[in-house]
Enzyme design. Structure first.
Site, PDB file in Angstrom:
ATOM      1  CE  LYS A  37      -0.352  -0.213   5.056  1.00 26.94           C
ATOM      2  NZ  LYS A  37      -1.124  -0.817   6.147  1.00 26.94           N
ATOM      3  NE  ARG A 135      -6.607   0.411  10.949  1.00 29.68           N
ATOM      4  CZ  ARG A 135      -5.367   0.236  10.466  1.00 29.68           C
ATOM      5  NH1 ARG A 135      -4.449   1.172  10.640  1.00 29.68           N
ATOM      6  NH2 ARG A 135      -5.051  -0.866   9.831  1.00 29.68           N
ATOM      7  CE1 TYR A 260       9.186  32.222   2.134  1.00 27.22           C
ATOM      8  CE2 TYR A 260       9.121  29.824   2.250  1.00 27.22           C
ATOM      9  CZ  TYR A 260       9.074  30.990   1.513  1.00 27.22           C
ATOM     10  OH  TYR A 260       8.908  30.923   0.165  1.00 27.22           O
ATOM     11  CG  MET A 309       5.977  23.242  -1.287  1.00 29.21           C
ATOM     12  SD  MET A 309       4.785  24.027  -2.367  1.00 29.21           S
ATOM     13  CE  MET A 309       3.780  24.933  -1.218  1.00 29.21           C
TER      14      MET A 309
HETATM   15  C1  LIG Z   1      -0.404  -1.789   6.858  1.00 31.49           C
HETATM   16  C2  LIG Z   1      -0.968  -3.069   7.314  1.00 31.49           C
HETATM   17  C3  LIG Z   1      -0.146  -4.208   7.476  1.00 31.49           C
HETATM   18  C4  LIG Z   1       1.347  -4.166   7.389  1.00 31.49           C
HETATM   19  O1  LIG Z   1       1.886  -3.803   8.661  1.00 31.49           O
HETATM   20  P1  LIG Z   1       3.463  -3.723   8.892  1.00 31.49           P
HETATM   21  O2  LIG Z   1       3.581  -3.324  10.316  1.00 31.49           O
HETATM   22  O3  LIG Z   1       3.976  -2.677   7.970  1.00 31.49           O
HETATM   23  O4  LIG Z   1       4.020  -5.060   8.599  1.00 31.49           O
HETATM   24  C5  LIG Z   1      -0.764  -5.412   7.760  1.00 31.49           C
HETATM   25  N1  LIG Z   1      -2.112  -5.494   7.893  1.00 31.49           N
HETATM   26  C6  LIG Z   1      -2.919  -4.425   7.777  1.00 31.49           C
HETATM   27  C7  LIG Z   1      -4.385  -4.585   7.969  1.00 31.49           C
HETATM   28  C8  LIG Z   1      -2.383  -3.172   7.500  1.00 31.49           C
HETATM   29  O5  LIG Z   1      -3.179  -2.104   7.407  1.00 31.49           O
END
Ligand SMILES: *Cc1c(COP(=O)(O)O)cnc(C)c1O
Length: 365
Positions: A37, A135, A260, A309
């Protein structure tokens, strides 16, 4: 090779090393899902996913549907789990052979509607349970109602996610999550009359709670070289390095300011280097004003003033260096993203996944 501009280096041999290390922790029967991801944690999803597929991982996981579609367009063939699909996604999920995580009755109804529309009676998907992270996911109390709905098309896997697997002071909380997951599984098996396949562990789960690997594990950060613990840092190797060069050097007098809002005022005569990287590149303002440090000629240089930036300034008063010289934000040798991120009170996950797509990627085998 020194870089000529701001560059992210991606070392595929480190990715392979990390995959092998993580796989050495689990049995050969347990499947391996690589989490790609957020542009593969800020690296390059296509390049990294292609390599992971070549290295034989069983599954990929993305957060959002478009990430999965992009990988399919690129020719990735292995199963892809979409962790967080939305209502409007389900037609595309099915058209692209992506496997949704179904985490609520609302989402389940969208999924079922899309299957009907496409005249499908079976389709692979995963059911997510909330075991304490609060979550996403169904609760144990949903099992009765849920099992009635899913009976005609059972999920390929059920799963849950640990909230503190890296924190050994929170072992009790993690054990409670694990027990909850096992109890949900048992309840489901009784309702459905058949056992479910399961996955639970993320990277730190693999490293700290190996006994609960079930049928598959999901690893993200470990593949990119971080184990959330010193113990594992020597075995895991960072895949990403972030380097740039000095664009310009200014000699300033005591009392002059830099950046800045006069973020930095020199107490003594100082030498300041401007670097072509800023908060739009993923080096946030939290690294400014003396928090973040970069490596130049093997010496630490503090980021001074506010991060702009597209640029930031570092104090090189005590360092012998010049315009065009290389600057390391983090690499796989002397200065890790874990160390850099700690200085601004954040974590490797945030730092690497925020590296902007406008920065050039260079891939090495
Ligand atoms: C991001 C995520 C992972 C990966 O977790 P890591 O700590 O990076 O290995 C696994 N499962 C879910 C549901 C996640 O959102």
């Amino acid at each position: 090779m020194p870089v000529k501009e701001t560059t992210v280096e991606i070392k595929l041999k480190n990715l392979k090393n990390n995959l092998e290390y993580l796989k050495s922790k689990i049995t050969s029967k347990t499947k391996f899902m690589a989490v790609v991801k957020a542009f593969s944690y800020g690296s390059d999803s296509r390049v990294v996913s292609q390599e992971l597929e070549r290295l034989g991982v069983n599954y990929l996981a993305v957060a959002y549907t478009q990430e999965g579609i992009d990988l399919r367009k690129f020719g990735i063939k292995i199963p892809i789990l979409v962790l967080h699909p939305q209502e409007k996604d389900f037609d595309e999920i099915i058209e692209n052979q992506l496997e949704p995580s179904v985490y609520s009755f609302r989402v389940l109804s969208f999924f079922i509607k899309a299957l009907k529309k496409k005249n499908k009676t079976s389709y692979p998907y995963h059911i997510k349970f909330n075991t304490g992270l609060n979550r996403l996911g169904f609760l144990k109390k949903d099992v009765h109602k849920l099992s009635g709905i899913i009976k005609p098309n059972l999920p390929k896997y059920i799963f849950s996610h640990l909230g503190a697997s890296e924190d050994l002071n929170e072992k009790k909380y993690t054990k409670k999550q694990i027990e909850e997951f096992i109890s949900i599984d048992k309840a489901l098996e009784i309702k459905l009359g058949t056992p479910m396949k399961k996955h639970l562990l993320n990277t730190s789960g693999i490293l700290n709670y190996t006994d609960y690997q079930f049928d598959m594990v999901r690893s993200g950060i470990g593949l990119y070289g971080f184990g959330n613990d010193i113990e594992f840092e020597s075995s895991l190797k960072p895949v990403l390095s972030l380097k740039t060069i000095i664009s310009q050097v200014h000699e300033i007098k005591a009392g002059e300011s830099v950046g800045y809002n006069k973020g930095f005022t020199a107490k003594t005569d100082s030498v300041i280097a401007t670097l072509p990287i800023g908060h739009a590149d993923g080096i946030g303002r939290q690294y400014g004003n003396g928090k973040g440090e970069v490596l130049i000629e093997d010496r630490m240089a503090k980021i001074v003033g506010n991060v702009c930036m597209d640029m930031l300034m570092v104090d090189i008063t005590d360092i012998k260096c010049k315009e065009g010289d290389e600057v390391i934000f983090f690499d796989d040798k002397s200065y890790s993203a874990e160390e850099f991120s700690k200085k601004a009170n954040t974590i490797s996950y945030e730092l690497i996944s925020s590296i902007s797509r406008r920065i050039k990627r260079v891939v090495s085998k």
